[in-house]
Design a protein around this motif. Structure first.
Motif, mmCIF file in Angstrom:
data_model
loop_
_atom_site.group_PDB
_atom_site.id
_atom_site.type_symbol
_atom_site.label_atom_id
_atom_site.label_comp_id
_atom_site.label_asym_id
_atom_site.label_seq_id
_atom_site.Cartn_x
_atom_site.Cartn_y
_atom_site.Cartn_z
ATOM 1 N N ASP A 60 -10.813 14.168 11.449
ATOM 2 C CA ASP A 60 -10.834 13.029 10.539
ATOM 3 C C ASP A 60 -10.059 11.859 11.152
ATOM 4 O O ASP A 60 -9.964 10.798 10.564
ATOM 5 C CB ASP A 60 -10.288 13.404 9.160
ATOM 6 C CG ASP A 60 -8.829 13.833 9.177
ATOM 7 O OD1 ASP A 60 -8.159 13.718 10.233
ATOM 8 O OD2 ASP A 60 -8.347 14.294 8.131
ATOM 9 N N PHE A 61 -9.520 12.069 12.367
ATOM 10 C CA PHE A 61 -8.822 11.039 13.144
ATOM 11 C C PHE A 61 -7.663 10.403 12.382
ATOM 12 O O PHE A 61 -7.414 9.219 12.478
ATOM 13 C CB PHE A 61 -9.809 9.991 13.673
ATOM 14 C CG PHE A 61 -10.830 10.609 14.589
ATOM 15 C CD1 PHE A 61 -10.480 10.994 15.871
ATOM 16 C CD2 PHE A 61 -12.129 10.823 14.164
ATOM 17 C CE1 PHE A 61 -11.410 11.592 16.715
ATOM 18 C CE2 PHE A 61 -13.068 11.414 14.997
ATOM 19 C CZ PHE A 61 -12.710 11.797 16.282
ATOM 20 N N PRO A 115 -3.527 10.734 12.122
ATOM 21 C CA PRO A 115 -2.410 11.342 12.847
ATOM 22 C C PRO A 115 -1.886 12.595 12.143
ATOM 23 O O PRO A 115 -1.707 12.607 10.929
ATOM 24 C CB PRO A 115 -1.367 10.226 12.884
ATOM 25 C CG PRO A 115 -2.198 8.977 12.900
ATOM 26 C CD PRO A 115 -3.338 9.277 11.951
ATOM 27 N N GLY A 116 -1.709 13.643 12.938
ATOM 28 C CA GLY A 116 -1.270 14.932 12.420
ATOM 29 C C GLY A 116 -2.406 15.890 12.131
ATOM 30 O O GLY A 116 -2.193 17.082 11.957
ATOM 31 N N SER A 117 -3.639 15.376 12.096
ATOM 32 C CA SER A 117 -4.804 16.216 11.809
ATOM 33 C C SER A 117 -5.280 16.952 13.056
ATOM 34 O O SER A 117 -5.032 16.534 14.182
ATOM 35 C CB SER A 117 -5.964 15.368 11.294
ATOM 36 O OG SER A 117 -5.664 14.812 10.050
ATOM 37 N N ALA A 118 -6.011 18.022 12.814
ATOM 38 C CA ALA A 118 -6.604 18.795 13.910
ATOM 39 C C ALA A 118 -7.767 18.025 14.534
ATOM 40 O O ALA A 118 -8.427 17.216 13.866
ATOM 41 C CB ALA A 118 -7.105 20.131 13.381
ATOM 42 N N LEU A 143 -6.891 2.433 20.201
ATOM 43 C CA LEU A 143 -6.213 3.612 20.736
ATOM 44 C C LEU A 143 -6.601 4.873 19.985
ATOM 45 O O LEU A 143 -6.597 4.893 18.748
ATOM 46 C CB LEU A 143 -4.692 3.429 20.618
ATOM 47 C CG LEU A 143 -3.840 4.660 20.941
ATOM 48 C CD1 LEU A 143 -3.866 4.983 22.428
ATOM 49 C CD2 LEU A 143 -2.405 4.458 20.459
ATOM 50 N N LEU A 144 -6.900 5.911 20.758
ATOM 51 C CA LEU A 144 -7.034 7.264 20.237
ATOM 52 C C LEU A 144 -6.150 8.139 21.124
ATOM 53 O O LEU A 144 -6.373 8.248 22.323
ATOM 54 C CB LEU A 144 -8.484 7.755 20.290
ATOM 55 C CG LEU A 144 -8.708 9.216 19.894
ATOM 56 C CD1 LEU A 144 -8.225 9.488 18.470
ATOM 57 C CD2 LEU A 144 -10.165 9.600 20.062
#
Length: 142
Positions: free
Chosen positions: A44-45, A47-50, A76-77
């Motif tokens: 799901d993009f 921060p903190g997600s898988a 940024l990704l």
């Protein structure tokens, strides 16, 4: 100051894409994006997600994973990446650290991938070759 838990091995690859950052970003975010060497990327993009990476490489099926570190759309990704094929324990210090940055220019977007914490010089060269191929596809030079 550098993080002492990261290895010294890294790679960077850059390409110019003749499209605006918003269009390039949309391609990066597409789950079955052709540019990512045929792998399916799911997240799901946030921060903190898988983040997961699944597909076939050299005739073998694989499933890799990591965590989204930072997102700044469309610039940024940043995520971590772990592959069981590395033969290393699944612990944070064995995760690759990958940042994909997009910078607009007069004729499109400069896309750069920086991958750090690669376990060996040989794997860093392999990562460089794979990112070169992936970004070439993103730029339409496949």
């Amino acid at each position: 100051m550098s993080d002492p838990t990261l290895t010294e091995h890294s790679t960077s690859v850059e390409v110019h894409v003749g499209r605006p950052p918003q269009v390039v970003w949309a391609e990066l975010m597409h789950p079955s994006a052709r540019w990512m060497l045929g792998m399916n990327v799911e997240s799901d993009f946030v921060p903190g997600s898988a983040i997961t990476f699944e597909g076939h490489y050299m005739g073998r099926e694989f499933a890799d994973w990591g965590t989204v570190v930072a997102v700044d759309r469309p610039r940024l990704l940043h995520f971590t990446h772990f592959s069981p094929t590395m033969g290393l324990p699944d612990v944070p210090e064995n995760y690759h650290d990958i940042a994909i940055t997009l910078e607009p220019d007069d004729s499109g977007t400069r896309v750069r991938v920086d991958e750090r914490n690669i376990e060996s010089a040989e794997r860093a060269e392999r990562a460089r070759a794979l990112w070169t191929k992936a970004l070439g596809t993103l730029a339409g030079r496949d």
